[in-house]
Design a protein around this motif. Sequence first.
Motif, PDB file in Angstrom:
ATOM      1  N   GLN A  97       0.833  -1.210   0.000  1.00 52.47           N
ATOM      2  CA  GLN A  97       0.000   0.000   0.000  1.00 52.47           C
ATOM      3  C   GLN A  97       0.864   1.255   0.000  1.00 52.47           C
ATOM      4  OE1 GLN A  97      -2.510   0.277   3.464  1.00 52.47           O
ATOM      5  NE2 GLN A  97      -3.124   2.370   3.028  1.00 52.47           N
ATOM      6  N   ASN A  98       1.898   1.259   0.831  1.00 53.18           N
ATOM      7  CA  ASN A  98       2.783   2.423   0.914  1.00 53.18           C
ATOM      8  C   ASN A  98       3.634   2.587  -0.343  1.00 53.18           C
ATOM      9  OD1 ASN A  98       2.974   3.845   3.828  1.00 53.18           O
ATOM     10  ND2 ASN A  98       2.329   1.727   4.071  1.00 53.18           N
ATOM     11  N   LEU A 102       3.564   5.788  -2.799  1.00 50.46           N
ATOM     12  CA  LEU A 102       4.808   6.502  -3.088  1.00 50.46           C
ATOM     13  C   LEU A 102       5.047   6.620  -4.587  1.00 50.46           C
ATOM     14  CD1 LEU A 102       7.470   7.794  -2.210  1.00 50.46           C
ATOM     15  CD2 LEU A 102       8.453   5.490  -2.074  1.00 50.46           C
ATOM     16  N   LEU A 103       4.828   5.534  -5.315  1.00 49.12           N
ATOM     17  CA  LEU A 103       5.055   5.555  -6.765  1.00 49.12           C
ATOM     18  C   LEU A 103       4.115   6.538  -7.464  1.00 49.12           C
ATOM     19  CD1 LEU A 103       5.611   1.746  -7.494  1.00 49.12           C
ATOM     20  CD2 LEU A 103       7.332   3.569  -7.442  1.00 49.12           C
ATOM     21  N   TRP A 104       2.858   6.562  -7.052  1.00 49.90           N
ATOM     22  CA  TRP A 104       1.916   7.518  -7.632  1.00 49.90           C
ATOM     23  C   TRP A 104       2.302   8.952  -7.266  1.00 49.90           C
ATOM     24  CZ3 TRP A 104      -1.532   7.085 -11.349  1.00 49.90           C
ATOM     25  CH2 TRP A 104      -2.050   5.816 -11.659  1.00 49.90           C
ATOM     26  N   ILE A 109       1.978  14.641  -7.524  1.00 51.96           N
ATOM     27  CA  ILE A 109       1.510  14.718  -6.136  1.00 51.96           C
ATOM     28  C   ILE A 109       0.008  14.478  -6.026  1.00 51.96           C
ATOM     29  CG2 ILE A 109       1.213  16.245  -4.145  1.00 51.96           C
ATOM     30  CD1 ILE A 109       3.877  17.522  -4.857  1.00 51.96           C
ATOM     31  N   VAL A 110      -0.770  15.121  -6.883  1.00 55.94           N
ATOM     32  CA  VAL A 110      -2.236  15.002  -6.794  1.00 55.94           C
ATOM     33  C   VAL A 110      -2.704  13.555  -7.001  1.00 55.94           C
ATOM     34  CG1 VAL A 110      -4.440  15.697  -7.810  1.00 55.94           C
ATOM     35  CG2 VAL A 110      -2.659  17.411  -7.389  1.00 55.94           C
ATOM     36  N   SER A 116      -3.934   7.559  -2.306  1.00 51.89           N
ATOM     37  CA  SER A 116      -3.858   7.299  -0.868  1.00 51.89           C
ATOM     38  C   SER A 116      -5.254   7.165  -0.271  1.00 51.89           C
ATOM     39  CB  SER A 116      -3.077   8.414  -0.155  1.00 51.89           C
ATOM     40  OG  SER A 116      -3.828   9.617  -0.099  1.00 51.89           O
ATOM     41  N   TYR A 117      -6.207   7.913  -0.836  1.00 51.47           N
ATOM     42  CA  TYR A 117      -7.588   7.799  -0.361  1.00 51.47           C
ATOM     43  C   TYR A 117      -8.265   6.552  -0.925  1.00 51.47           C
ATOM     44  CZ  TYR A 117      -7.621  12.122   2.226  1.00 51.47           C
ATOM     45  OH  TYR A 117      -7.368  13.075   3.178  1.00 51.47           O
ATOM     46  N   SER A 118      -7.857   6.130  -2.097  1.00 49.14           N
ATOM     47  CA  SER A 118      -8.380   4.870  -2.636  1.00 49.14           C
ATOM     48  C   SER A 118      -7.970   3.691  -1.750  1.00 49.14           C
ATOM     49  CB  SER A 118      -7.845   4.629  -4.052  1.00 49.14           C
ATOM     50  OG  SER A 118      -8.393   5.527  -4.975  1.00 49.14           O
TER      51      SER A 118
END
Length: 203
Positions: A97-98, A102-104, A109-110, A116-118
Amino acid sequence: MLTSTQYKNLALQSLNSKWGKGAIVTFIYLAVSGALSSFDFIKEGLGSVISLLVGLPLAYGLYCFFLGISRDEPVTNGNLFDGFKDFKRIFLTTLLQNIYTLLWTLLLIVPGIIKSYSYAMTPYVLKDNPELSNNAAIEESMRMMEGKKMKLFLLDLSFIGWAILSVLTLCIGFLFLIPYIYTARAHFYEDAKKEIAEVGAID
């Protein structure tokens, strides 16, 4: 889905007479996290590995503790360490998950924030579905959060005033703000899970 105010009211009801428990568990979590950060700084590479091995299951335990609070279940300080009881599944899924987040974020950033909310429901999915792990648990979180990411973002954003006040109290206020936020998020999860179940029943 409920409003941010309703989730916060539910959190306050759940925490009634349990603020002390929440503050103690939060203090233990922050103390251990702080110690891990210091060790990471001193030992560099080795510290980073230890921080991951301990920090990720510990973060999962914090989610589980306040999920229990939201469900009015008996909870103890020991629940903070629940992630170590099923270490491999919890650690690898949380690590994935982390990494994905991080990759996205490295891409832009957006999109990283959106992703992260997904993935935000992953700890709860792991707790309620012991048969799920890794991508399966993350994908279930993504399914649950479809069309709900902005609602959770707005819920988080609604705590910004309390966060500022907590800073002004030399960060002592975070011992109570973190339980408030995590319990409200737990109620959000319960609502999202209920909605998914209702849609499945209709289908």
